[in-house]
Design an enzyme around this catalytic site. Structure first.
Site, PDB file in Angstrom:
ATOM      1  N   HIS A   1      -5.707  -1.210  -4.683  1.00  0.00           N
ATOM      2  CA  HIS A   1      -5.929   0.105  -4.027  1.00  0.00           C
ATOM      3  C   HIS A   1      -6.710   0.947  -4.934  1.00  0.00           C
ATOM      4  O   HIS A   1      -6.518   1.310  -6.014  1.00  0.00           O
ATOM      5  CB  HIS A   1      -4.847   0.783  -3.431  1.00  0.00           C
ATOM      6  CG  HIS A   1      -4.022  -0.041  -2.299  1.00  0.00           C
ATOM      7  ND1 HIS A   1      -3.004  -0.680  -2.666  1.00  0.00           N
ATOM      8  CD2 HIS A   1      -4.211  -0.158  -1.153  1.00  0.00           C
ATOM      9  CE1 HIS A   1      -2.425  -1.566  -1.628  1.00  0.00           C
ATOM     10  NE2 HIS A   1      -3.272  -1.357  -0.669  1.00  0.00           N
TER      11      HIS A   1
ATOM     12  N   ARG B   1       7.353 -11.376   5.051  1.00  0.00           N
ATOM     13  CA  ARG B   1       6.936 -10.961   6.669  1.00  0.00           C
ATOM     14  C   ARG B   1       7.568 -12.079   7.646  1.00  0.00           C
ATOM     15  O   ARG B   1       7.642 -13.090   7.279  1.00  0.00           O
ATOM     16  CB  ARG B   1       5.245 -11.049   6.658  1.00  0.00           C
ATOM     17  CG  ARG B   1       4.626 -10.068   5.973  1.00  0.00           C
ATOM     18  CD  ARG B   1       3.185 -10.346   6.168  1.00  0.00           C
ATOM     19  NE  ARG B   1       2.354  -9.373   5.016  1.00  0.00           N
ATOM     20  CZ  ARG B   1       1.158  -9.233   5.198  1.00  0.00           C
ATOM     21  NH1 ARG B   1       0.172 -10.002   5.598  1.00  0.00           N
ATOM     22  NH2 ARG B   1       0.494  -8.313   4.038  1.00  0.00           N
TER      23      ARG B   1
ATOM     24  N   ASP C   1      -2.938  -7.726  -4.418  1.00  0.00           N
ATOM     25  CA  ASP C   1      -3.099  -6.406  -3.836  1.00  0.00           C
ATOM     26  C   ASP C   1      -3.714  -5.370  -4.945  1.00  0.00           C
ATOM     27  O   ASP C   1      -3.375  -5.474  -6.034  1.00  0.00           O
ATOM     28  CB  ASP C   1      -2.036  -5.861  -3.313  1.00  0.00           C
ATOM     29  CG  ASP C   1      -1.967  -5.648  -1.961  1.00  0.00           C
ATOM     30  OD1 ASP C   1      -3.075  -5.210  -1.445  1.00  0.00           O
ATOM     31  OD2 ASP C   1      -0.756  -5.357  -1.283  1.00  0.00           O
TER      32      ASP C   1
ATOM     33  N   HIS D   1      -8.252  -0.648   0.487  1.00  0.00           N
ATOM     34  CA  HIS D   1      -7.215  -1.469   0.200  1.00  0.00           C
ATOM     35  C   HIS D   1      -8.182  -2.608  -0.132  1.00  0.00           C
ATOM     36  O   HIS D   1      -9.177  -2.955   0.583  1.00  0.00           O
ATOM     37  CB  HIS D   1      -6.472  -1.664   1.325  1.00  0.00           C
ATOM     38  CG  HIS D   1      -5.851  -0.894   2.144  1.00  0.00           C
ATOM     39  ND1 HIS D   1      -4.266  -0.432   2.232  1.00  0.00           N
ATOM     40  CD2 HIS D   1      -6.359   0.434   2.625  1.00  0.00           C
ATOM     41  CE1 HIS D   1      -4.036   0.617   2.849  1.00  0.00           C
ATOM     42  NE2 HIS D   1      -5.117   1.367   3.143  1.00  0.00           N
TER      43      HIS D   1
ATOM     44  N   LYS E   1     -12.462  -3.070   8.172  1.00  0.00           N
ATOM     45  CA  LYS E   1     -12.343  -3.972   7.117  1.00  0.00           C
ATOM     46  C   LYS E   1     -13.709  -4.968   6.973  1.00  0.00           C
ATOM     47  O   LYS E   1     -14.111  -5.041   7.904  1.00  0.00           O
ATOM     48  CB  LYS E   1     -11.132  -4.557   7.111  1.00  0.00           C
ATOM     49  CG  LYS E   1     -10.755  -5.760   8.363  1.00  0.00           C
ATOM     50  CD  LYS E   1      -9.498  -6.372   8.369  1.00  0.00           C
ATOM     51  CE  LYS E   1      -9.450  -7.130   9.407  1.00  0.00           C
ATOM     52  NZ  LYS E   1      -8.360  -7.940   9.553  1.00  0.00           N
TER      53      LYS E   1
ATOM     54  N   CYS F   1       1.137  -1.208   0.094  1.00  0.00           N
ATOM     55  CA  CYS F   1      -0.039  -0.187  -0.137  1.00  0.00           C
ATOM     56  C   CYS F   1       0.900   1.265   0.117  1.00  0.00           C
ATOM     57  O   CYS F   1       0.523   2.005  -0.821  1.00  0.00           O
ATOM     58  CB  CYS F   1      -1.189  -0.103   1.083  1.00  0.00           C
ATOM     59  SG  CYS F   1      -0.616  -0.739   2.487  1.00  0.00           S
TER      60      CYS F   1
ATOM     61  N   GLN G   1       0.754 -11.035  -3.129  1.00  0.00           N
ATOM     62  CA  GLN G   1      -0.603 -11.089  -2.951  1.00  0.00           C
ATOM     63  C   GLN G   1      -1.350 -10.313  -4.032  1.00  0.00           C
ATOM     64  O   GLN G   1      -0.620  -9.357  -4.469  1.00  0.00           O
ATOM     65  CB  GLN G   1      -0.877 -10.096  -1.443  1.00  0.00           C
ATOM     66  CG  GLN G   1      -1.956  -9.753  -0.802  1.00  0.00           C
ATOM     67  CD  GLN G   1      -2.040  -9.362   0.457  1.00  0.00           C
ATOM     68  OE1 GLN G   1      -1.910 -10.158   1.436  1.00  0.00           O
ATOM     69  NE2 GLN G   1      -2.054  -8.103   0.780  1.00  0.00           N
TER      70      GLN G   1
END
Length: 644
Positions: A389, A367, A387, A515, A469, A338, A385
Site C-alpha cells: 500500500h 477467505r 500486498d 492498494h 482498479k 489493507c 499475497q
C-alpha cells in the site's frame, strides 16, 4: 432520417448510402450480395452488437460480423449452448432447463434431471445437435411482457425460468429467443439460424448447485465449446489436451511439491521442494519491492470485528470471512492486509515530507471459499499475497501508479510473461464513498494509462467496493489469460480510519491510499507457473538445479566431491546414489524435471570433467566443473528464462 423517411448507412470503408428506415441489417447485407450475407452471423450497429434481423431506424455506422471475426466467438458460443439445450430437451423431455451462459472459450448449461448426465450421453446429445443444425431453424428474437413470459414458461413446466422472471422488475420487457420448438430467455444477440453454427464439441459433465448455493438443488452441468470451423476447434482441443498434461494438481502431486488433505480442506501442504519454489518466488518479489523503495511490515492474523466494520469489509465481504470470539469480543481472521496497514500508518504523525509511505507485506490471508469452487492452488482458502500500500498525496498519484506499472512489467517479464492485457474497472453497485470521489479516482487511473500509451479495456461496474482498479491479465504458453496484478485507488479507507498528514500549509489533509499486488496469491501464481512451464521450471526457480549421477559405485567418490562443490557454491543439488542402471537414473531425473544432470563415469573421473545433460535439450558434452558451474550460477543470477 431525412424527409423521404430514409436513413444514412455508413460502411467501414466510409461509403454512405440512403436506406429506408426500418430496414433490417440482413437486408443491407443482401443488397451487397446474397453470398456475402450468407457468411454473416451478426452486425455491429453504432458499435452495438445486434442480430442480423434487427431493424435499423436511425442513421448508423454498420459493421458486419463474419463467423471468423473475433467479435463472433461469444455469439457462436452462446448460440451453440441454446442448440445444446434444445437437443437435451428433445432427447430428455422431462429435463428442466436453468441457465446456459458462454464462458471463456466455451459454454455450459445446467439442467435439473433425476439422474445426472454421464460422459457417455454426450455423444448422443452432440448427434442431436448436428440434426438441429441441419434443420436450418430460424432463430427469432421475441420481446414479451413479464406476465406473458411467466405464463408461457409455467405452461412449459420450466420452473427455474419462472423463478428468474419473477425476480425481474415489474413492467420490464423481457427478451427471449425461439428456434423451432425451443425457446429460452436471453438478451442475445444470436446467429440468424442454426445452420450458421460453427464446429462444436461437448467436453464434460459436472455437478453444480442452482445459483451456486449448496443449499439449493444439485443440477447436472454440461460443458462444451464452439469455434468458427473444424480447424480452429481441433487446435483448441489440442490445447486442452496439453493443458491436462500440465495440470498443476497432478504435477505437484507426482513431483512431491505439494499435497491437499481433508484435515485442512482447500489448504495446500507445501513439501520441501514445493516450498523452495514458493520461497524463490517470494524472495524475488521481496527484492523487487526493496528496489522500488517499499518497507516491509507484518500485521496480525486476527483483528477485531470492530476494525473490519470500520474498514467496510464487514458489510461488504463478511460472507467470505472467518470469525472467532476471544474474551467475549468478536474477532475476524484477516481476508486482506489493507486495514492493518492503515493502523501502522496512523501510529505516528505524518508530514507531506514523509510521503509517499510505501508498505509491503507478504501477509497470510484466509477467505471462505465454497467447496464447489476451490481448485488446487488456483483457489484455496488461505494464501499469501504480495500486498503493498502506498500512502501519498493526490499530486503524487500519477508518479506512484506509474512506478507500480514499471514494477508490474518488470516482474512479469522475469517470470516469462510478456503478453499483458490491462483492464480498468469502475464503481460497482455495492460500494462505499461519494460519486465525486469515484469520478476523481477513475479519471486518475485512466490518465496514467493513457499517458503511457497503454491500451486498456474499460470494465464498468467491476471495481473494488472501495475504489476503481487496474487489473493485469497475463497470457501463458497455452494462450490462457490469468488475472494476477491489480492497482486500486482508494480515497475512502484513509477517511474511515481518520488518517492524515500535515501539508505545506500546516493544515491536516487526508492521504490517498493505493492498494497494489503484482503476482497476487503466491499459491495461485505458483500454479500458473507450473502449468506455463509444464513444471520444467527455469533454473533459478527449480527446486533441484543439478542432479549428480554416478554411473557405477566406483564413480561415487568423485560424484560426492562434485556434489559438495556445487552445494558450497549455493547451487541446489541432489545425488542419485541408488544401485540402478544409468538409463533408469537419467529417466528419473528427466521425470523430475531437473534442469541439469551431471553424469560421471570412468572418463570423467580420469579427466576430472563433467558430462552435462540439459533437460529437454540433451547432451552438452564433457565440460570443466568450474565452467559449467559458472554458467549455471549466471543463469540463476540473471533469472534467465527458458523455452516453454
Amino acid at each position: 432520417m431525412n424527409a423521404n423517411g430514409n436513413i444514412q448507412i455508413t460502411y467501414p470503408d466510409g461509403k454512405v448510402e440512403a436506406k429506408p428506415s426500418g430496414i433490417r441489417a440482413s437486408e443491407i447485407a443482401q443488397a451487397i450480395s446474397s453470398q456475402f450475407e450468407q457468411q454473416l452471423i451478426a452486425a455491429k450497429v453504432n458499435d452495438k452488437l445486434v442480430d442480423l434481423n434487427t431493424a435499423v431506424t436511425e442513421d448508423a455506422t454498420i459493421v458486419f460480423i463474419k463467423r471468423t471475426d473475433e467479435a463472433a466467438h461469444d455469439i457462436l458460443l452462446h448460440s451453440t449452448s441454446h442448440i445444446m439445450a434444445q437437443a437435451v430437451k428433445r432427447l430428455y423431455p422431462e429435463v428442466k432447463v436453468t441457465i446456459g451462459p458462454s464462458i471463456e472459450n466455451g459454454f455450459y448449461y445446467d439442467f435439473d434431471i433425476e439422474t445426472p448426465f454421464s460422459d457417455e450421453q454426450l455423444e448422443a446429445i452432440e448427434g442431436e445437435m448436428g440434426k438441429i443444425v441441419d434443420e436450418d431453424l430460424p432463430i427469432k428474437r421475441l420481446e414479451i411482457s413479464r406476465e406473458e413470459a411467466i405464463k408461457r414458461f409455467e405452461a412449459m413446466g420450466e420452473s427455474y425460468k419462472v423463478e428468474i422472471i419473477s425476480g425481474l422488475p415489474e413492467g420490464e420487457v423481457i427478451s427471449a429467443y425461439e428456434q423451432g420448438e425451443f425457446i429460452d430467455l436471453c438478451r442475445g444477440p444470436h446467429i440468424p439460424s442454426t445452420k450458421r453454427a460453427g464446429a462444436f464439441k461437448l467436453l464434460s459433465v459436472a455437478g453444480a448447485y442452482w445459483r451456486g448455493d449448496e443449499k439449493n438443488q444439485m443440477l447436472s452441468r454440461i460443458y462444451g465449446t464452439a469455434f468458427a470451423d473444424k480447424k480452429a476447434l481441433k487446435q483448441y482441443l489440442n490445447l486442452l489436451e496439453e493443458a491436462k498434461k500440465r495440470d498443476h494438481r497432478r504435477l505437484g502431486r507426482e513431483l512431491g511439491w505439494f499435497s491437499f488433505h481433508n484435515d485442512a480442506p482447500a489448504n495446500a501442504f507445501f513439501h520441501a521442494k514445493g516450498t523452495t519454489i514458493y520461497n524463490s518466488i517470494l524472495e524475488y518479489v521481496r527484492g523487487s519491492n526493496t528496489a522500488h523503495h517499499y518497507e516491509e511490515v507484518n500485521t496480525p492474523l486476527i483483528m477485531s470485528a470492530e476494525m473490519w466494520k470500520q474498514s467496510g469489509h464487514y458489510d461488504n465481504y463478511r460472507e467470505n470471512m472467518y470469525f472467532t470470539k476471544i474474551d467475549d469480543r468478536d474477532f475476524a481472521v484477516k481476508p486482506m492486509n489493507c486495514p492493518g496497514h492503515t493502523l501502522v500508518y496512523g501510529d505516528a504523525p505524518r508530514s507531506y515530507r514523509d510521503l509517499p509511505i510505501k508498505m509491503s507485506e507478504f501477509g497470510r490471508v484466509h477467505r471462505h471459499e465454497k467447496s464447489g469452487v476451490t481448485h488446487g492452488l488456483f483457489r484455496v482458502r488461505t494464501f499469501i499475497q504480495d500486498d503493498a500500500h502506498v500512502f501519498c498525496t493526490e499530486e503524487q498519484i500519477q508518479e506512484q501508479v506509474d512506478d507500480i506499472l514499471n514494477q508490474v512489467y518488470e516482474v512479469y517479464s522475469v517470470f516469462g510473461f510478456d503478453n499483458v492485457h490491462v483492464e480498468l474497472s469502475t464503481r460497482p453497485e455495492k460500494s462505499i464513498g461519494t460519486q465525486e470521489v469515484w469520478d476523481k479516482s477513475e479519471a486518475a487511473l485512466a490518465d496514467v494509462l493513457k499517458s503511457r500509451g497503454i491500451v486498456f479495456q474499460l470494465n464498468p461496474g467491476d471495481g473494488a467496493f472501495y475504489g476503481p482498479k487496474i487489473d493485469f491479465h497475463i497470457k501463458d504458453s497455452l494462450n490462457r489469460s490469468w488475472q494476477c496484478g491489480t492497482v486500486q485507488l482508494d480515497f475512502s479507507m484513509p477517511h474511515r480510519f481518520g488518517l492524515s498528514y500535515t501539508g505545506e500549509d500546516g493544515l491536516d489533509h487526508e492521504p490517498v491510499m493505493i492498494h497494489r499486488a503484482i503476482v497476487g496469491s503466491l499459491e495461485r501464481f505458483m500454479g500458473i507457473l507450473i502449468e506455463h512451464y509444464a513444471a520444467r521450471m527455469p533454473v533459478w526457480l527449480a527446486p533441484v538445479q543439478v542432479k549428480v549421477i554416478p554411473i557405477a559405485d566406483r564413480h561415487e567418490d568423485y560424484a560426492r566431491q562434485v556434489f559438495d562443490a556445487l552445494r558450497t557454491m549455493g547451487i541446489r543439488v541432489e545425488g542419485n546414489w541408488k544401485n540402478e542402471k544409468i538409463g533408469q537414473k537419467i529417466r528419473q531425473a528427466e521425470l523430475e524435471k531437473v534442469p541439469y544432470m551431471f553424469i560421471l563415469g570412468d572418463r570423467e573421473v580420469e579427466e576430472k570433467k563433467i558430462s552435462v545433460r540439459r533437460h529437454g535439450s540433451g547432451d552438452m558434452g564433457s565440460l570443466d566443473l568450474h565452467e559449467v558451474s559458472e554458467r549455471i550460477l549466471a543463469e540463476i543470477r540473471e533469472r534467465a528464462d527458458q523455452k516453454v
